[in-house]
Design an enzyme around this catalytic site. Structure first.
Site, PDB file in Angstrom:
ATOM      1  N   HIS A 188      48.008 -22.648 -25.952  1.00 32.59           N
ATOM      2  CA  HIS A 188      47.812 -21.943 -27.221  1.00 32.59           C
ATOM      3  C   HIS A 188      46.819 -20.796 -27.014  1.00 32.59           C
ATOM      4  CE1 HIS A 188      46.558 -20.991 -31.283  1.00 32.59           C
ATOM      5  NE2 HIS A 188      47.726 -21.493 -31.657  1.00 32.59           N
TER       6      HIS A 188
ATOM      7  N   GLY B  93      46.350 -16.130 -37.580  1.00 32.95           N
ATOM      8  CA  GLY B  93      45.250 -16.304 -38.528  1.00 32.95           C
ATOM      9  C   GLY B  93      44.745 -15.016 -39.138  1.00 32.95           C
TER      10      GLY B  93
ATOM     11  N   ASN C  24      50.448 -26.698 -36.893  1.00 31.32           N
ATOM     12  CA  ASN C  24      49.271 -26.796 -36.017  1.00 31.32           C
ATOM     13  C   ASN C  24      48.025 -26.787 -36.902  1.00 31.32           C
ATOM     14  OD1 ASN C  24      47.261 -26.499 -34.146  1.00 31.32           O
ATOM     15  ND2 ASN C  24      47.883 -24.455 -33.450  1.00 31.32           N
TER      16      ASN C  24
ATOM     17  N   LYS D  98      45.008 -27.305 -36.089  1.00 26.23           N
ATOM     18  CA  LYS D  98      43.811 -26.805 -35.382  1.00 26.23           C
ATOM     19  C   LYS D  98      42.601 -27.711 -35.671  1.00 26.23           C
ATOM     20  CE  LYS D  98      45.888 -22.291 -35.495  1.00 26.23           C
ATOM     21  NZ  LYS D  98      45.730 -20.859 -35.435  1.00 26.23           N
TER      22      LYS D  98
ATOM     23  N   SER E 182      50.675 -16.126 -38.573  1.00 22.89           N
ATOM     24  CA  SER E 182      50.673 -15.838 -40.006  1.00 22.89           C
ATOM     25  C   SER E 182      52.037 -16.045 -40.673  1.00 22.89           C
ATOM     26  CB  SER E 182      50.132 -14.428 -40.270  1.00 22.89           C
ATOM     27  OG  SER E 182      48.792 -14.327 -39.819  1.00 22.89           O
TER      28      SER E 182
ATOM     29  N   GLU F  15      53.644 -16.288 -29.893  1.00 24.74           N
ATOM     30  CA  GLU F  15      52.598 -16.104 -30.892  1.00 24.74           C
ATOM     31  C   GLU F  15      51.748 -14.896 -30.518  1.00 24.74           C
ATOM     32  OE1 GLU F  15      51.678 -19.971 -33.095  1.00 24.74           O
ATOM     33  OE2 GLU F  15      50.660 -20.130 -31.176  1.00 24.74           O
TER      34      GLU F  15
ATOM     35  N   GLU G 141      44.389 -19.702 -28.635  1.00 19.74           N
ATOM     36  CA  GLU G 141      42.971 -19.993 -28.858  1.00 19.74           C
ATOM     37  C   GLU G 141      42.361 -20.683 -27.641  1.00 19.74           C
ATOM     38  OE1 GLU G 141      43.686 -21.757 -32.664  1.00 19.74           O
ATOM     39  OE2 GLU G 141      44.097 -19.754 -33.420  1.00 19.74           O
TER      40      GLU G 141
HETATM   41  P1  PGA Z   1      48.528 -19.062 -38.151  1.00 23.17           P
HETATM   42  O1  PGA Z   1      48.414 -19.854 -36.766  1.00 23.17           O
HETATM   43  O2  PGA Z   1      49.845 -19.474 -38.785  1.00 23.17           O
HETATM   44  O3  PGA Z   1      47.340 -19.504 -38.961  1.00 23.17           O
HETATM   45  O4  PGA Z   1      48.519 -17.619 -37.834  1.00 23.17           O
HETATM   46  C1  PGA Z   1      49.532 -20.057 -35.932  1.00 23.17           C
HETATM   47  C2  PGA Z   1      49.129 -20.749 -34.659  1.00 23.17           C
HETATM   48  O5  PGA Z   1      48.051 -20.454 -34.125  1.00 23.17           O
HETATM   49  O6  PGA Z   1      49.855 -21.610 -34.133  1.00 23.17           O
END
Ligand code: PGA
Length: 273
Positions: A102, A180, A15, A17, A220, A174, A104
């Site tokens: 997601h 992140g 992803n 983003k 992460s 997640e 976010e």
């Molecule tokens: P990250 O993001 O690996 O940077 O934690 C994962 C995601 O949001 O799909």
């Protein structure tokens, strides 16, 4: 170390983003093809670039076995929805799988459950793969709501969706506090939620159908922690953000997924349009 049931292949998604630019997206996609295309027989691999680079990235990965994914979609077909993108537009540029819900989008853009549910329906009706993302915040975990939140997000997302639609479904667990942040759920904590999600699917549908749904872990994931997470019996690969922006770390994560499920079937989880 626990082994996976033989019906599921691992699924690894990158992803991206709101990252890369046109040139960088094309270069990253080309590197991922170089490093990962030969691993597609063992692992389903998809990358999710920003909308505006989908077509360019699609051209680079065409024929490689790596799938083109979109980070979001709008449930309407076409019309007065300024700024939105429909399933048919996504299919037109070669997208075969779509992230839905997601964290976010849930938390930064305040996407409500009802809209997430409508998006998932639109994705399935269009014959696309839907990756339904669920996960609890730090506060929710602290107050003992992890199970309720994850169960509710899954049940509300899937409400009324018939069993035949389970086949193009991937779930991504997640935990919001792990995305992140460099903090990862322990393999045992992640496994507990994956098991809960699978048993929730088994109650809503049946055990056999639930056993076939890939459930990815996201938050992460990196080259160092992927193998321990993916070796858990209900963790079928990962949805990767930061570490998917470098082809070497993404490739290492794909290797960890392939190793964790060596004896699984050759059926594909992500579909081509
Ligand atoms: P990250 O993001 O690996 O940077 O934690 C994962 C995601 O949001 O799909």
């Amino acid at each position: 170390m626990a082994s996976h049931t033989p019906v599921r292949r691992p699924v690894v998604g990158g992803n991206w983003k709101m990252n890369t630019d046109g040139r960088g997206a094309v270069a990253l996609a080309a590197e991922i093809v170089d490093r990962c295309a030969q691993k597609c027989p063992q692992t389903d691999i998809a990358i999710f670039p920003p909308f505006c680079y989908l077509e360019q990235v699609g051209q680079v990965i065409q024929g490689s076995g790596i799938k083109l994914g979109a980070q979001d979609v709008y449930p309407g077909e076409n019309g007065a929805f300024t700024g939105e993108i429909s399933t048919s537009m996504l299919k037109d540029v070669g997208v075969s799988c779509v992230l839905v819900g997601h964290s976010e989008r849930r938390h930064i853009l305040n996407e409500p459950e009802e809209l997430i549910h409508e998006k998932l329906i639109a994705v399935f009706e269009a014959g696309l793969q839907g990756v339904l993302c669920v996960g609890e915040t730090a506060d929710q975990r602290q107050y003992g709501q992890t199970e309720t939140i994850n169960r509710d997000q899954l049940v509300l997302g899937m409400a009324g969706i018939p069993q035949q639609q389970l086949e193009p479904l991937v779930i991504a667990y997640e935990p919001v506090w792990a995305i992140g942040t460099g903090k990862t759920a322990t393999p045992d904590d992640a496994q507990a939620v994956h098991e809960l999600l699978r048993s929730t699917l088994a109650s809503a549908y049946d055990k056999e159908a639930a056993a076939k749904v890939p459930i990815q872990y996201g938050g992460s994931v990196n080259s160092e922690n992927a193998a321990a997470l993916f070796s858990q019996p209900d963790i079928d690969g990962g949805l990767v953000g930061g570490a998917s922006l470098r082809s070497d770390s993404f490739s290492n994560i794909v290797d960890a997924a392939a190793l964790s499920c060596r004896e699984t079937s050759s059926e594909s989880s992500f579909q081509t349009p």
